[in-house]
Design a protein around this motif. Structure first.
Motif, short mmCIF file in Angstrom:
data_model
loop_
_atom_site.label_atom_id
_atom_site.label_comp_id
_atom_site.label_asym_id
_atom_site.label_seq_id
_atom_site.Cartn_x
_atom_site.Cartn_y
_atom_site.Cartn_z
N ALA A 1 0.14 -0.89 0.16
CA ALA A 1 0.03 0.27 -0.29
C ALA A 1 1.26 1.26 -0.07
O ALA A 1 2.16 1.28 0.55
N ILE A 2 0.08 2.45 -0.77
CA ILE A 2 0.63 3.76 -0.87
C ILE A 2 1.15 3.63 1.21
O ILE A 2 2.96 4.54 0.75
N GLY A 3 0.80 4.20 1.44
CA GLY A 3 0.36 4.01 3.46
C GLY A 3 2.04 3.18 3.81
O GLY A 3 2.81 3.87 4.65
N SER A 4 2.58 2.17 3.79
CA SER A 4 4.01 1.33 3.51
C SER A 4 4.75 2.01 2.86
O SER A 4 6.08 1.25 3.46
N ILE A 5 4.73 2.29 1.70
CA ILE A 5 5.87 3.08 1.38
C ILE A 5 6.11 4.71 2.05
O ILE A 5 7.52 4.41 2.10
N ARG A 6 4.93 4.86 2.23
CA ARG A 6 5.20 6.51 3.32
C ARG A 6 5.84 6.10 4.51
O ARG A 6 6.17 6.88 5.45
N HIS A 7 5.71 5.06 5.35
CA HIS A 7 6.30 4.75 6.57
C HIS A 7 7.33 4.30 6.88
O HIS A 7 8.73 4.96 7.63
N GLY B 1 8.77 10.24 1.15
CA GLY B 1 7.94 11.32 -0.24
C GLY B 1 8.31 11.12 -1.31
O GLY B 1 9.80 9.59 -1.32
N HIS B 2 8.09 11.41 -2.57
CA HIS B 2 8.37 10.55 -3.80
C HIS B 2 10.47 10.57 -3.92
O HIS B 2 11.38 10.41 -4.37
N THR B 3 10.41 12.32 -3.35
CA THR B 3 12.11 13.18 -3.54
C THR B 3 12.49 11.85 -2.68
O THR B 3 13.61 11.67 -3.45
N ASP B 4 12.43 12.01 -1.79
CA ASP B 4 12.57 11.13 -0.35
C ASP B 4 13.12 9.46 -1.32
O ASP B 4 14.67 9.28 -1.18
N LEU B 5 11.83 8.39 -1.30
CA LEU B 5 12.49 8.12 -2.51
C LEU B 5 13.58 7.74 -3.19
O LEU B 5 14.37 7.02 -3.67
N MET B 6 13.34 8.72 -4.09
CA MET B 6 13.85 7.96 -5.47
C MET B 6 15.70 8.82 -5.40
O MET B 6 16.56 8.53 -6.07
N VAL B 7 16.10 9.59 -4.18
CA VAL B 7 17.41 10.20 -3.95
C VAL B 7 17.82 8.51 -3.07
O VAL B 7 18.96 8.50 -3.29
N PHE B 8 16.82 7.95 -2.29
CA PHE B 8 17.68 6.87 -1.74
C PHE B 8 17.96 5.48 -2.51
O PHE B 8 18.68 4.95 -2.72
N ALA B 9 16.72 5.82 -3.40
CA ALA B 9 16.86 4.72 -5.20
C ALA B 9 18.22 4.58 -5.18
O ALA B 9 19.42 4.11 -5.29
N MET B 10 18.24 6.48 -5.45
CA MET B 10 19.66 6.56 -6.77
C MET B 10 20.86 6.06 -5.80
O MET B 10 21.64 5.98 -6.19
N ARG B 11 21.31 6.63 -4.11
CA ARG B 11 22.72 6.15 -3.88
C ARG B 11 22.58 4.57 -3.61
O ARG B 11 23.33 4.18 -3.52
#
Length: 204
Positions: free
Chosen positions: A42-48, A52-62
């Motif tokens: 669920a999106i809520g699980s991602i947000r846990h 947000g989207h920016t945080d996720l993209m930065v984490f993925a790029m790292r």
């Protein structure tokens, strides 16, 4: 009892879902909703785990940078232990080959990396990581070139040879991702090997 979830493992699962979406549909399609669907969450699980989207993209790029970096570090020991020119040449080639899309895993990584670096052109939050990776590759290549210079005569100045080798790696990566039917792994490996041979001309 509620299921205990390892936060680090869950973040890795989400990052892998990001990579799959990016490979299949491109960076712009890696929304929280699409990533959550890909991960079966669920999106809520991602947000846990991500603000947000920016945080996720930065984490993925790292994560993309760190995964490739870890494999390169694994090559350092054998290279340092090399006792002759042949072993050193093989070690250098194996290290640089980690940056090229020579098999399915590395091709997938290169595809994701090109998508992220292209996105970084217009996304300030990704630009520091893009610069970090860019500078890191050049430091690695510069050390390799300087190591060759201690034993062999370079065709040109170290700074020029560094950029020449970096440009070769960048070009092979782009061509290997965009035109894999023409720029095959065998051809990429042969081009890299031949270029490294041009750096190894014995001193007179």
């Amino acid at each position: 009892m509620p299921k205990v979830v390892d936060p680090e493992a869950r973040r890795d699962e989400v990052v892998d879902a990001v990579f799959r979406v990016v490979r299949r549909a491109g960076f712009e399609q890696a929304s929280l909703r699409n990533v959550a669907e890909e991960a079966g969450l669920a999106i809520g699980s991602i947000r846990h785990y991500f603000a947000g989207h920016t945080d996720l993209m930065v984490f993925a790029m790292r994560a993309s940078i760190d995964r490739v970096g870890a494999r390169i570090l694994e090559r350092v020991g054998p290279l340092l232990a090399a006792t002759d020119h042949g072993e050193r040449a093989e070690g250098v080639e194996a290290m640089l080959a980690e940056l090229l899309p020579l098999d399915e895993r590395r091709r997938e990584e290169a595809t994701v990396w090109l998508a992220f670096t292209t996105a970084a052109r217009t996304r300030p939050e990704l630009q520091p990581l893009a610069r970090e990776a860019y500078d890191g590759m050049r430091r690695l290549v510069r050390r390799i070139v300087e190591g060759v210079a201690r034993h062999r005569r370079l065709p040109g100045e170290p700074a020029v040879e560094t950029e020449r080798l970096c440009a070769l790696i960048d070009g092979l990566t782009v061509e290997g991702v965009l035109h894999p039917e023409r720029m095959t792994p065998e051809l990429m490996a042969a081009v890299l090997r031949r270029h490294l041979e041009t750096l190894a001309e014995p001193r007179l």
